[in-house]
Design an enzyme around this catalytic site. Structure first.
Site, PDB file in Angstrom:
ATOM      1  N   GLU A 301       0.916  -1.153   0.000  1.00 54.43           N
ATOM      2  CA  GLU A 301       0.000   0.000   0.000  1.00 54.43           C
ATOM      3  C   GLU A 301       0.939   1.183   0.000  1.00 54.43           C
ATOM      4  OE1 GLU A 301      -3.418   0.160   0.337  1.00 54.43           O
ATOM      5  OE2 GLU A 301      -4.096  -1.433   1.654  1.00 54.43           O
ATOM      6  N   CYS A 336      -2.850   9.157   2.851  1.00 52.57           N
ATOM      7  CA  CYS A 336      -2.384   8.643   1.566  1.00 52.57           C
ATOM      8  C   CYS A 336      -3.448   8.897   0.508  1.00 52.57           C
ATOM      9  CB  CYS A 336      -2.094   7.164   1.679  1.00 52.57           C
ATOM     10  SG  CYS A 336      -3.402   6.317   2.540  1.00 52.57           S
TER      11      CYS A 336
HETATM   12  N1  LIG Z   1      -1.417   3.256   0.364  1.00 52.28           N
HETATM   13  C1  LIG Z   1      -1.745   3.400   1.625  1.00 52.28           C
HETATM   14  O1  LIG Z   1      -2.683   2.794   2.122  1.00 52.28           O
HETATM   15  C2  LIG Z   1      -0.939   4.323   2.483  1.00 52.28           C
HETATM   16  C3  LIG Z   1      -1.363   4.595   3.780  1.00 52.28           C
HETATM   17  C4  LIG Z   1      -0.615   5.476   4.543  1.00 52.28           C
HETATM   18  C5  LIG Z   1       0.525   6.067   4.023  1.00 52.28           C
HETATM   19  N2  LIG Z   1       0.911   5.795   2.765  1.00 52.28           N
HETATM   20  C6  LIG Z   1       2.097   6.424   2.190  1.00 52.28           C
HETATM   21  O2  LIG Z   1       3.137   6.457   3.155  1.00 52.28           O
HETATM   22  C7  LIG Z   1       3.985   7.570   2.923  1.00 52.28           C
HETATM   23  C8  LIG Z   1       4.187   8.324   4.212  1.00 52.28           C
HETATM   24  O3  LIG Z   1       4.698   7.517   5.206  1.00 52.28           O
HETATM   25  P1  LIG Z   1       6.244   7.512   5.613  1.00 52.28           P
HETATM   26  O4  LIG Z   1       6.890   8.745   5.111  1.00 52.28           O
HETATM   27  O5  LIG Z   1       6.293   7.200   7.046  1.00 52.28           O
HETATM   28  O6  LIG Z   1       6.751   6.273   4.736  1.00 52.28           O
HETATM   29  P2  LIG Z   1       8.135   5.476   4.833  1.00 52.28           P
HETATM   30  O7  LIG Z   1       8.167   4.605   3.645  1.00 52.28           O
HETATM   31  O8  LIG Z   1       9.270   6.388   5.062  1.00 52.28           O
HETATM   32  O9  LIG Z   1       8.000   4.587   6.164  1.00 52.28           O
HETATM   33  C9  LIG Z   1       6.977   3.623   6.345  1.00 52.28           C
HETATM   34  C10 LIG Z   1       7.460   2.586   7.344  1.00 52.28           C
HETATM   35  O10 LIG Z   1       8.534   1.840   6.768  1.00 52.28           O
HETATM   36  C11 LIG Z   1       9.649   1.823   7.641  1.00 52.28           C
HETATM   37  N3  LIG Z   1      10.840   1.713   6.789  1.00 52.28           N
HETATM   38  C12 LIG Z   1      11.561   2.704   6.218  1.00 52.28           C
HETATM   39  N4  LIG Z   1      12.558   2.184   5.485  1.00 52.28           N
HETATM   40  C13 LIG Z   1      12.470   0.831   5.586  1.00 52.28           C
HETATM   41  C14 LIG Z   1      13.201  -0.254   5.046  1.00 52.28           C
HETATM   42  N5  LIG Z   1      14.244  -0.058   4.243  1.00 52.28           N
HETATM   43  N6  LIG Z   1      12.820  -1.507   5.364  1.00 52.28           N
HETATM   44  C15 LIG Z   1      11.754  -1.742   6.163  1.00 52.28           C
HETATM   45  N7  LIG Z   1      11.021  -0.738   6.702  1.00 52.28           N
HETATM   46  C16 LIG Z   1      11.363   0.536   6.415  1.00 52.28           C
HETATM   47  C17 LIG Z   1       9.519   3.114   8.406  1.00 52.28           C
HETATM   48  O11 LIG Z   1      10.273   3.065   9.601  1.00 52.28           O
HETATM   49  C18 LIG Z   1       8.024   3.158   8.642  1.00 52.28           C
HETATM   50  O12 LIG Z   1       7.650   2.328   9.710  1.00 52.28           O
HETATM   51  C19 LIG Z   1       3.304   8.396   1.871  1.00 52.28           C
HETATM   52  O13 LIG Z   1       3.928   8.171   0.636  1.00 52.28           O
HETATM   53  C20 LIG Z   1       1.876   7.863   1.860  1.00 52.28           C
HETATM   54  O14 LIG Z   1       1.187   8.040   0.639  1.00 52.28           O
HETATM   55  C21 LIG Z   1       0.213   4.921   1.985  1.00 52.28           C
END
Ligand SMILES: NC(=O)c1ccc[n+]([C@@H]2O[C@H](COP(=O)([O-])OP(=O)(O)OC[C@H]3O[C@@H](n4cnc5c(N)ncnc54)[C@H](O)[C@@H]3O)[C@@H](O)[C@H]2O)c1
Length: 555
Positions: A301, A336
């Site tokens: 997602e 999102c």
């Molecule tokens: N499609 C959906 O349902 C949905 C829902 C909510 C947010 N989002 C998206 O999320 C983004 C915002 O969230 P964010 O900035 O926290 O995202 P992010 O990708 O930076 O982080 C998301 C999660 O992944 C972890 N993470 C980061 N790097 C990682 C790696 N290499 N391996 C494993 N885990 C890792 C982070 O610590 C965090 O818990 C936006 O792009 C938004 O559109 C999508």
């Protein structure tokens, strides 16, 4: 994500208390400091009384030597200490996952009583979350770490509670419903079963600290998997408390591991523990890396660059403007599903829509968190992006475009007024501009454009070029127009009609991207089955053999 439905219910039931819930509120105030499961008091966490967040592995709550200090997004105080596991500390988590076989903790042929147990846990959790003192606790806790208005935070708790209500009692085992087809001869029958993956991982972002992890985690458990859960450390306190509530409701403490770490450590854990399935919710950058690292054993997602098209039929301007404002700016644009791009038919440009949008955006204020800190994009980055957009020929600032004033939001976070930039459609489509214009800014920021009556094909080609296909809205009640747009686009959650919105992920409909074989979903029975189980076919062929059967010639 939480929807207007929840908001309506809230307005009716929570903001205008009836005499009975007035009494419950009084009782709740009396007991709000004594929730048996909670180890923190949402409103008392502060620099002088910081809260601690622990890890949970193999049935034990643990501390690591490494503490990550989280700054209060509203005043910069070091108000939460998260015990983070580093790369040297992942072994217990790897071992814990390795203890779960590929066929899971339960499946239709193994420990079926666990389906019932999880139904009971869910019944109790739904009931607890419906108590005003408990829902208020979680709404307040969400507000502390992911500042949004009380209504938006409460909406998240409300959707989570309704989701739990949907999976009480026998509903968990119904998720694993199988089917049978008669075979070719007597004694043969094929049965299709929903099978768990066994050891799995759930990784979730900061913006919905309760709803996303609870809905995915419970889905993983229901289908028989053993999950390790990692929530963004900025907000993981919310799920830490929710796990304690679930344990109080009877969830076995060994069923879920909970890790706090940075992304790099989590990446390493995933590479070493090799979960059979990982559900990742977050940015496309990380999603794409993990898809490669985990060799496709992942469902996603990821980012949303969500669009809304206003069709030719202009009506109910006041309402449409209000929905646009909510879609673009509620939760400071950190959904999102937030509206990132608005395509207005020229008839709407001639209406008072932009004027209405401007005044609705101006009502938002930091006092009630209808606008607030942006947790992953700084003020400077958002204003730089705006200035780059304003270099495009014919573009102009419609409103906003300034930092918030008189606040103590620390500079690691962003703080800008709700902002809209107009960019001409022809310019958006140019290769040199397209990537810049369609970059997801996870804050209160949207692009507005206009199309003439004969330019719908250009709008559709702009949609075709997009990378993310999460939510969309087509605001029109003209069936042929709707047909044209739906038939030529792919977004997984598309609202159409006069009341269409881009935000809204209640528990009663599918929410997730389309057009991607790795795309996940959240919320509904179909989403749970698709994400958290695979198909297994068992073909019974028990005989008897045909009368006087003899070995035939080789074939
Ligand atoms: N499609 C959906 O349902 C949905 C829902 C909510 C947010 N989002 C998206 O999320 C983004 C915002 O969230 P964010 O900035 O926290 O995202 P992010 O990708 O930076 O982080 C998301 C999660 O992944 C972890 N993470 C980061 N790097 C990682 C790696 N290499 N391996 C494993 N885990 C890792 C982070 O610590 C965090 O818990 C936006 O792009 C938004 O559109 C999508």
């Amino acid at each position: 994500m939480s929807g207007l439905l929840a908001f309506k219910h809230l307005k009716k039931n929570a903001l205008q208390p009836t005499s009975s819930n007035w009494l419950r509120s009084l009782i709740s105030l009396r007991f709000s400091h004594s929730l048996p499961f909670a180890t923190v008091k949402a409103e008392e966490i502060s620099g002088s009384k910081p809260a601690e967040v622990l890890n949970l592995v193999q049935g034990n709550w643990t501390r690591s030597s490494n503490w990550n200090t989280i700054l209060d997004p509203l005043n910069g105080e070091s108000f939460i200490k998260v015990s983070e596991v580093d790369e040297n500390g992942i072994q217990p988590f790897v071992e814990s996952l390795s203890k779960c076989p590929k066929h899971g903790l339960h499946n239709p042929f193994k420990a079926p009583e666990r389906y019932l147990m999880l139904g009971d846990v869910t019944t109790k959790a739904a009931q607890k979350l419906s108590l005003p003192e408990v829902s208020r606790f979680f709404a307040k806790l969400i507000q502390r770490v992911a500042p949004k208005s009380y209504q938006q935070a409460f909406g998240e708790v409300y959707v989570t509670q309704k989701f739990l209500e949907n999976f009480c009692g026998d509903q968990v085992r119904f998720l694993a419903r199988s089917f049978a087809v008669p075979g070719n001869h007597l004694g043969q029958q094929s049965h299709g079963f929903r099978w768990p993956y066994g050891p799995v991982a759930v990784v979730t972002p900061f913006n919905f600290p309760l709803e996303i992890p609870v809905l995915q985690l419970m889905g993983a458990l229901y289908m028989g998997n053993k999950p390790v859960l990692k929530v963004d450390s900025k907000v993981s306190i919310v799920m830490e408390q929710m796990l304690r509530l679930l344990h109080e409701c009877g969830l076995p403490i060994e069923d879920v591991d909970f890790i706090n770490s940075d992304g790099k450590t989590m990446n390493k854990l995933l590479m070493e523990a090799k979960p059979r399935m990982t559900l990742f919710t977050g940015s496309s950058r990380v999603a794409e890396k993990l898809a490669l690292d985990l060799k496709g054993r992942i469902k996603l997602e990821d980012a949303g660059f969500d669009w809304k098209i206003l069709g030719p039929d202009v009506q109910e301007e006041e309402y449409v403007a209000w929905v646009c404002d909510q879609d673009a700016y509620a939760c400071s644009g950190q959904k999102c599903s937030a509206q990132s791009m608005l395509f207005m038919h020229e008839n709407w440009s001639r209406s008072s829509l932009i004027q209405k949008l401007t005044s609705l955006a101006a009502r938002r204020k930091l006092d009630d968190l209808t606008i607030g800190p942006v947790l992953t994009v700084t003020t400077e980055a958002m204003l730089d992006h705006m200035n780059n957009l304003l270099k495009i020929k014919g573009s102009k600032l419609l409103f906003g475009g300034e930092p918030l004033q008189n606040h103590s939001i620390p500079s690691i976070y962003g703080a800008i007024k709700p902002t809209a930039v107009f960019v001409p459609l022809e310019e958006i489509l140019k290769d040199d501009n397209y990537e810049l214009v369609t970059k997801e800014i996870f804050g209160p920021f949207q692009i507005v454009t206009e199309y003439k009556h004969d330019q719908l094909p250009l709008v559709l080609s702009a949609l075709e070029k997009m990378h993310a296909h999460l939510t969309a809205a087509v605001v029109s009640n003209e069936p042929l127009f709707l047909q044209e747009v739906i038939g030529n686009s792919v977004n997984g959650t598309t609202y159409v009609g006069l009341r269409a919105r881009t935000t809204g992920a209640p528990q009663n409909h599918w929410f997730g991207p389309a057009g991607d074989p790795l795309g996940a979903g959240i919320g509904t029975p179909e989403a749970i089955k698709l994400v958290w189980s695979c198909h297994r076919e068992v073909i019974y062929d028990i005989g008897p053999l045909p009368h006087k059967w003899e070995t035939p010639e080789s074939t």
